[in-house]
Design a protein around this motif. Sequence first.
Motif, PDB file in Angstrom:
ATOM      1  N   GLN A  45      69.545  -3.137  51.273  1.00  0.00           N
ATOM      2  CA  GLN A  45      70.967  -2.833  51.499  1.00  0.00           C
ATOM      3  C   GLN A  45      71.246  -2.572  52.976  1.00  0.00           C
ATOM      4  OE1 GLN A  45      70.987   0.290  48.412  1.00  0.00           O
ATOM      5  NE2 GLN A  45      72.925  -0.639  47.765  1.00  0.00           N
ATOM      6  N   CYS A  48      71.301  -5.845  54.754  1.00  0.00           N
ATOM      7  CA  CYS A  48      72.584  -6.526  54.512  1.00  0.00           C
ATOM      8  C   CYS A  48      73.662  -5.963  55.424  1.00  0.00           C
ATOM      9  CB  CYS A  48      73.015  -6.369  53.050  1.00  0.00           C
ATOM     10  SG  CYS A  48      72.052  -7.339  51.876  1.00  0.00           S
ATOM     11  N   LYS A  91      70.790  -9.502  45.109  1.00  0.00           N
ATOM     12  CA  LYS A  91      70.875  -9.059  46.501  1.00  0.00           C
ATOM     13  C   LYS A  91      71.733 -10.014  47.329  1.00  0.00           C
ATOM     14  CE  LYS A  91      66.378  -6.833  46.237  1.00  0.00           C
ATOM     15  NZ  LYS A  91      64.946  -6.950  46.565  1.00  0.00           N
ATOM     16  N   TYR A  94      75.346  -9.509  46.493  1.00  0.00           N
ATOM     17  CA  TYR A  94      75.782  -8.285  47.181  1.00  0.00           C
ATOM     18  C   TYR A  94      76.136  -8.589  48.636  1.00  0.00           C
ATOM     19  CZ  TYR A  94      75.295  -3.454  48.975  1.00  0.00           C
ATOM     20  OH  TYR A  94      75.491  -2.237  49.581  1.00  0.00           O
TER      21      TYR A  94
END
Length: 162
Positions: A45, A48, A91, A94
């Motif tokens: 995360q 990202c 992922k 996302y």
Amino acid sequence: MSKTFIDPSIRSMGVAYWYGDDFINKQSPCSVHLIETKDLKLNWQERCRMQVVELEKKLRFDYTSRIYCEAPIFMEGFRGITAARSGAIMKLIYLVGMIDQMVMTKFNTGLSLIPISKWKGQLPKSVVRDRIIRLLGKTACREYKKDIWDAVGMGLWKMGVL
């Protein structure tokens, strides 16, 4: 009208940008960028988030711009099942959602998603790379690497030449 194409990935992201007549004249992109997150100590995360922040710095935008992004999809076969089981598809979804939110917030427009099956089908990256080199020439492609190839490939596909 400028056009930007994004090939997203959790570890790196390719960006290809055409400005105005360059796209109409079917030329090489005005600029390409590879956005990488090399710090593997960060969780996915955080990687990202870092990529989206870097992408925002790289995006060029005017009021006639379109921003395209490869759409994450489940692919049949061993690699697709492996990616689904590992959580890689979730992922990627996302990440693309974060990119879309940033584009909407910053530029008041959304992403235009392009399914891989539509622009590339089952072609391996090596075939796409060879076709791009044949179209644009080795000199124009000398800085291309990793996900930049697919970002450029999407742009050339959108022009109708790939």
